[in-house]
Structures are given as structure tokens and as C-alpha cells.
Design a protein around this motif. Structure first.
Motif, PDB file in Angstrom:
ATOM      1  N   PRO A 271       0.824  -1.214   0.000  1.00  0.00           N
ATOM      2  CA  PRO A 271       0.000   0.000   0.000  1.00  0.00           C
ATOM      3  C   PRO A 271       0.856   1.261   0.000  1.00  0.00           C
ATOM      4  N   ASP A 272       0.311   2.310  -0.574  1.00  0.00           N
ATOM      5  CA  ASP A 272       0.974   3.610  -0.520  1.00  0.00           C
ATOM      6  C   ASP A 272       0.588   4.304   0.781  1.00  0.00           C
ATOM      7  N   TRP A 273       1.457   5.188   1.256  1.00  0.00           N
ATOM      8  CA  TRP A 273       1.141   5.899   2.491  1.00  0.00           C
ATOM      9  C   TRP A 273      -0.078   6.785   2.320  1.00  0.00           C
ATOM     10  N   GLY A 274      -0.288   7.309   1.135  1.00  0.00           N
ATOM     11  CA  GLY A 274      -1.492   8.086   0.876  1.00  0.00           C
ATOM     12  C   GLY A 274      -1.638   9.324   1.741  1.00  0.00           C
ATOM     13  N   ILE A 275      -0.516  10.007   2.006  1.00  0.00           N
ATOM     14  CA  ILE A 275      -0.556  11.256   2.772  1.00  0.00           C
ATOM     15  C   ILE A 275       0.064  12.343   1.898  1.00  0.00           C
ATOM     16  N   PRO A 276      -0.661  12.803   0.890  1.00  0.00           N
ATOM     17  CA  PRO A 276      -0.079  13.779  -0.039  1.00  0.00           C
ATOM     18  C   PRO A 276       0.136  15.153   0.572  1.00  0.00           C
ATOM     19  N   ALA A 277      -0.706  15.520   1.551  1.00  0.00           N
ATOM     20  CA  ALA A 277      -0.603  16.851   2.133  1.00  0.00           C
ATOM     21  C   ALA A 277      -1.257  16.862   3.505  1.00  0.00           C
ATOM     22  N   THR A 278      -0.965  17.903   4.273  1.00  0.00           N
ATOM     23  CA  THR A 278      -1.592  18.088   5.574  1.00  0.00           C
ATOM     24  C   THR A 278      -1.911  19.566   5.756  1.00  0.00           C
TER      25      THR A 278
ATOM     26  N   ASP B 207      -1.740  27.477   9.770  1.00  0.00           N
ATOM     27  CA  ASP B 207      -1.748  28.671   8.923  1.00  0.00           C
ATOM     28  C   ASP B 207      -2.873  28.636   7.882  1.00  0.00           C
ATOM     29  N   GLY B 208      -3.645  27.538   7.887  1.00  0.00           N
ATOM     30  CA  GLY B 208      -4.766  27.422   6.973  1.00  0.00           C
ATOM     31  C   GLY B 208      -4.408  26.929   5.592  1.00  0.00           C
ATOM     32  N   LYS B 209      -3.142  26.615   5.358  1.00  0.00           N
ATOM     33  CA  LYS B 209      -2.695  26.172   4.048  1.00  0.00           C
ATOM     34  C   LYS B 209      -2.429  24.664   4.041  1.00  0.00           C
ATOM     35  N   ASP B 210      -2.583  24.064   2.874  1.00  0.00           N
ATOM     36  CA  ASP B 210      -2.223  22.660   2.692  1.00  0.00           C
ATOM     37  C   ASP B 210      -0.747  22.579   2.324  1.00  0.00           C
ATOM     38  N   HIS B 211       0.010  21.805   3.105  1.00  0.00           N
ATOM     39  CA  HIS B 211       1.433  21.648   2.854  1.00  0.00           C
ATOM     40  C   HIS B 211       1.705  20.228   2.365  1.00  0.00           C
ATOM     41  N   LEU B 212       2.484  20.112   1.303  1.00  0.00           N
ATOM     42  CA  LEU B 212       2.815  18.802   0.768  1.00  0.00           C
ATOM     43  C   LEU B 212       3.646  18.006   1.770  1.00  0.00           C
TER      44      LEU B 212
ATOM     45  N   ILE C 280      12.380   6.109   7.606  1.00  0.00           N
ATOM     46  CA  ILE C 280      11.860   7.136   6.707  1.00  0.00           C
ATOM     47  C   ILE C 280      11.350   8.332   7.503  1.00  0.00           C
ATOM     48  N   HIS C 281      11.348   9.482   6.857  1.00  0.00           N
ATOM     49  CA  HIS C 281      10.936  10.735   7.487  1.00  0.00           C
ATOM     50  C   HIS C 281       9.814  11.358   6.671  1.00  0.00           C
ATOM     51  N   PHE C 282       8.744  11.761   7.326  1.00  0.00           N
ATOM     52  CA  PHE C 282       7.638  12.445   6.668  1.00  0.00           C
ATOM     53  C   PHE C 282       7.898  13.957   6.767  1.00  0.00           C
ATOM     54  N   ARG C 283       8.462  14.485   5.712  1.00  0.00           N
ATOM     55  CA  ARG C 283       8.869  15.893   5.702  1.00  0.00           C
ATOM     56  C   ARG C 283       7.733  16.753   5.153  1.00  0.00           C
ATOM     57  N   VAL C 284       7.300  17.720   5.942  1.00  0.00           N
ATOM     58  CA  VAL C 284       6.258  18.649   5.534  1.00  0.00           C
ATOM     59  C   VAL C 284       6.932  19.868   4.912  1.00  0.00           C
ATOM     60  N   THR C 285       6.652  20.128   3.662  1.00  0.00           N
ATOM     61  CA  THR C 285       7.322  21.210   2.941  1.00  0.00           C
ATOM     62  C   THR C 285       6.858  22.582   3.446  1.00  0.00           C
TER      63      THR C 285
ATOM     64  N   VAL D 187       0.291   8.104  11.902  1.00  0.00           N
ATOM     65  CA  VAL D 187       1.261   9.044  11.351  1.00  0.00           C
ATOM     66  C   VAL D 187       0.587  10.355  10.962  1.00  0.00           C
ATOM     67  N   LYS D 188      -0.573  10.279  10.313  1.00  0.00           N
ATOM     68  CA  LYS D 188      -1.278  11.488   9.883  1.00  0.00           C
ATOM     69  C   LYS D 188      -1.626  12.382  11.068  1.00  0.00           C
ATOM     70  N   SER D 189      -1.970  11.769  12.180  1.00  0.00           N
ATOM     71  CA  SER D 189      -2.343  12.572  13.347  1.00  0.00           C
ATOM     72  C   SER D 189      -1.126  13.208  14.014  1.00  0.00           C
ATOM     73  N   LEU D 190       0.051  12.603  13.833  1.00  0.00           N
ATOM     74  CA  LEU D 190       1.258  13.118  14.488  1.00  0.00           C
ATOM     75  C   LEU D 190       1.986  14.172  13.669  1.00  0.00           C
TER      76      LEU D 190
END
Length: 423
Positions: free
Chosen positions: A62-69, A73-78, A93-98, A125-128
């Protein structure tokens, strides 16, 4: 050779069922048949669609399926997944928020190696990642690892965790979910002796069998009922010719899945029957509740045979962790040496896999740790899955874990881990 034949036989059966499903879907969807008002055709197409998808998922990662959060600031970050440490049997692995400043909380989530991929922790992971720098142990499917890579047992698993903790530094908060809880505890104790400056700030153990006999379940009863010889003869096979790990001894994911399904066969049968009816009526979607659950549940991976057997023998049968008798490469690991790492346990009151009492046993083993650095929580009405995903995790457990991390943060003078793969 006979073990390779058995492995290939299972893969043949899976492949054949996937083909049967695809054939039924294609035949029942043939345009010429649309003129025949026969409800069996729509049912046959629905059965084929559900069957093909189900058996296809069994060999898909399966893919992680977390394209953005979405951040405050109200913006979607990849969200980009970077490999920090690359090893034959698993990566860090590291989930880096751009476009986001580095977060003060650095969290290492230790995923279980128990038949499913690390993506089983997707919602965790999505919640963290909302306010943490999240790192995850991404274990590889043993069928894809060449025999030349060598063995991988509970001691190797523990040393992998030691390397990952060293890479991240002492300001890391470690969260071990289910199966890795006892080995993560051992890895922390190992670091406390040989490299105390690399110890994490805190350790949260969620629903893990630190002492399997503290509260017996069907899982622990099975571990005591069968002998190691029986397990090796009935559960271990060698990867067939289709994959890179040809010849490697493994505990097949398909065999593990069959065991999971048999435990709740009535519930699974009902779920698939209802899904077929929904598809035939045009009420199902690609990402409905059924597909979201079973796309992950059916995606299984093979475990190295030595890891599976050593887990059963040393963690469940001999209870080496529970008795504080675990050794790594001849070195006895003394859990009592943990004196500066805050430890918290989380259990579910209705957990029938790792029942309440099995995980909290870790606190009694930490004899060198003051009570002020120990904590525990039992979540009412939560089962095994609920304590690290779902409503119980989001509303109750996650806030407690975050508060525990904040109360036990240790600053690091070490450099941050690199963002590129390192062998």
C-alpha cells in the motif's frame, strides 16, 4: 524444494482467484449481454470485481497516501517521504512537511513486523505530523530480500532499532506499537549501557506483549500449545521462483492472512457478501469503507523465518524480556539500566490480542527508573486497533502521549539526521 513448491502453490491459488474474478467481471460486462434482463449478470460482475480486487491486494504494497496536511496557517502543505537510513530489512523514513519550520517534537514510530506493512499506522502518522517531525521504521517484505542479505531475527531487529535511535539523537520520542514494544524496550536498555548519550527522551509502548503471560489470550495460548518443531514444519516455507528472495525461509504473509481471516470468518464473510450486493446495486465506490479497510488488511508481507520463530520462542515461550534475561550478540540486556528515559504504557481494556497487563509489565522491569518518569493508561472500551488508530487514539490517547513527550523532552547537541539515503 518441497517448501518452495508449497509457497508457489499458494501464489498459484491466489493468482488463479484473481484471474477468475477478472474473467467473471469481463464476461458479465460484455456489451452483448446487456440486452438480457438477468440480475445474475450484474451479481456475477460484482462478484468478479470484488474478488479480483481482493486477491490483487494480497501482493501489493500500500501507498502511504498522505499527499498533504493542513496546518494552523490554513494552508495545505505537501508531505514528502524521505529515506534517512537504508538497510536490507528495513528503512528509517521521514515524513517531511514542505514549507514548514522544523517541529520541536521528533517522534520515531516503531511499526510492527507482524504480517502487515508499516502503512497500517497511516492514521497514526497522519495525526502526528500535524505538529511533530515523524520518522517511521519501514520494514521490507522478506520475499523481496535476496538470501545473500543474511538472516534477520529478534536480535537483528533490536540492533536495527539501536541504529535508528542513534541516528535520530537523544531528543527523540519513541512510540512502539504492538509487536515491537518488548524489543524496543530492550533496545533502549541496550543503549543505556553501551551509549547512554544516544538514549531517547521518552518511550511510549502501545499494546505490546512485554509479558505475554501476564494476561493470557488466544495468541499466547497458541504460543504455548505448539512446539517449535511443529511451527517450523507447518508455518515455514521458502520463497518461490517469482520473487527476488527465492530460497529464503519465511513465514508467508498469505498464511498469516489465512489465520487472521479464520479467527473471524463469519464477520469477514458477511462483509464481502454485503460489498458484492453494494457493487451490484451501484452503491459502492473505489474508496468506500469496505475498500479502505480491506485494501490495507489484505496487503500482507512475508516475515523472515528466523524472526518469526525467535519471536515465538524467546518473547512468548521463554519470556526472556519479561524475565529480564534477553541477550543481544552474547550481551545480556539489563532493563534495569534504564534510568533517564521516561516510559509510558498504553493498553486497551478490550484488547484481545495484547490484553491489559501484558504491556504495563514494562514499568515493573524498569527498576532503575523513578516513579516520576513512569506512566500508564488503559483506554476504556478500546480494542487492539483502537489504541493506535481511530477515535480512541485521536480524542484520548494522542493528547496524553503528546503531553508525556512535552514533559520529558531532552535537548540534543547532535546534528539532525540527513535527508538523503545513507547505507
Amino acid at each position: 524444494m518441497r517448501y518452495m513448491m508449497s509457497y508457489d502453490l499458494m501464489e498459484t491459488v491466489r493468482n488463479a482467484n484473481q484471474w477468475f474474478g477478472a474473467t467473471a467481471l469481463s464476461m458479465a460486462s460484455y456489451p452483448a449481454f446487456a440486452a438480457l434482463p438477468n440480475p445474475m449478470l450484474s451479481w456475477m460482475a460484482a462478484w468478479g470485481q470484488v474478488t479480483e480486487r481482493s486477491f490483487e491486494r494480497m501482493v501489493a504494497k500500500p501507498d502511504w497516501g498522505i499527499p498533504a496536511t493542513t496546518l494552523p496557517d490554513g494552508k495545505d502543505h505537501l508531505v514528502e517521504v524521505d529515506t534517512v537510513v537504508e538497510k536490507p530489512f528495513g528503512d528509517l523514513i521521514h515524513f517531511r512537511v514542505t514549507d514548514r519550520a522544523e517541529q520541536p517534537r521528533k517522534v520515531l514510530v516503531v511499526a510492527p513486523m507482524s504480517g502487515h506493512y508499516a502503512t497500517l499506522l497511516r492514521s497514526t502518522v497522519k495525526s502526528l505530523i500535524e505538529n511533530c517531525e515523524v520518522y517511521v521504521t519501514d520494514w521490507h517484505n522478506a520475499r523481496d530480500i535476496p538470501v545473500s542479505a543474511g538472516k534477520f531475527d529478534v536480535e537483528d531487529y533490536t540492533l536495527y532499532l539501536v541504529d535508528f535511535m542513534r541516528e535520530l539523537g537523544p531528543d527523540t520520542h519513541v512510540v512502539a506499537v504492538c509487536q515491537p514494544a518488548p524489543l524496543t524496550l530492550a533496545a533502549t536498555a541496550y543503549l543505556a549501557e553501551i551509549d547512554p548519550k544516544a538514549q531517547p527522551s521518552s518511550l511510549t509502548l502501545i499494546g505490546g506483549p512485554v509479558d505475554p503471560d501476564a494476561t493470557p489470550t488466544d495468541v499466547t495460548d497458541f504460543g504455548h500449545r505448539v512446539t517449535m518443531g511443529q511451527l517450523e514444519q507447518t508455518m515455514i516455507q521458502r520463497v518461490g521462483f517469482k520473487y527476488k528472495g527465492v530460497g529464503r525461509a519465511v513465514y508467508p504473509g498469505l498464511l498469516q492472512l489465512a489465520s487472521f481471516m479464520s479467527m473471524n470468518m463469519d464477520r469477514h464473510s458477511k462483509a464481502f457478501s454485503e460489498q458484492i450486493l453494494r457493487v451490484s446495486r451501484g452503491e459502492a465506490t473505489d474508496h468506500d469503507a469496505h475498500n479502505r479497510f480491506y485494501d490495507e488488511y489484505l496487503a500482507v508481507m512475508d516475515m523472515p523465518a528466523e524472526f518469526y520463530l525467535s519471536t515465538v520462542e524467546r518473547v512468548f515461550k521463554n519470556r526472556e524480556i519479561a524475565k529480564n534475561e534477553f541477550t543481544v550478540q552474547g550481551h545480556k540486556v539489563d532493563i534495569g539500566k534504564i534510568t533517564d528515559v521516561a516510559v509510558k504504557t498504553v493498553e486497551g481494556a478490550k484488547d484481545d490480542i495484547s490484553a491489559p497487563g501484558q504491556c504495563i509489565a514494562a514499568l515493573d522491569l524498569c527498576t532503575g527508573l523513578p516513579d516520576s518518569k513512569k506512566a500508564s493508561h488503559v483506554e476504556p472500551d478500546a480494542g487492539h486497533y483502537g489504541i493506535f488508530a481511530g477515535r480512541s487514539w485521536r480524542n484520548n490517547i494522542r493528547p496524553l502521549v503528546i503531553d508525556f513527550m512535552d514533559a520529558n523532552t531532552r535537548k540534543s547537541s547532535r546534528k539532525q539526521p540527513s535527508k538523503t539515503a545513507a547505507k
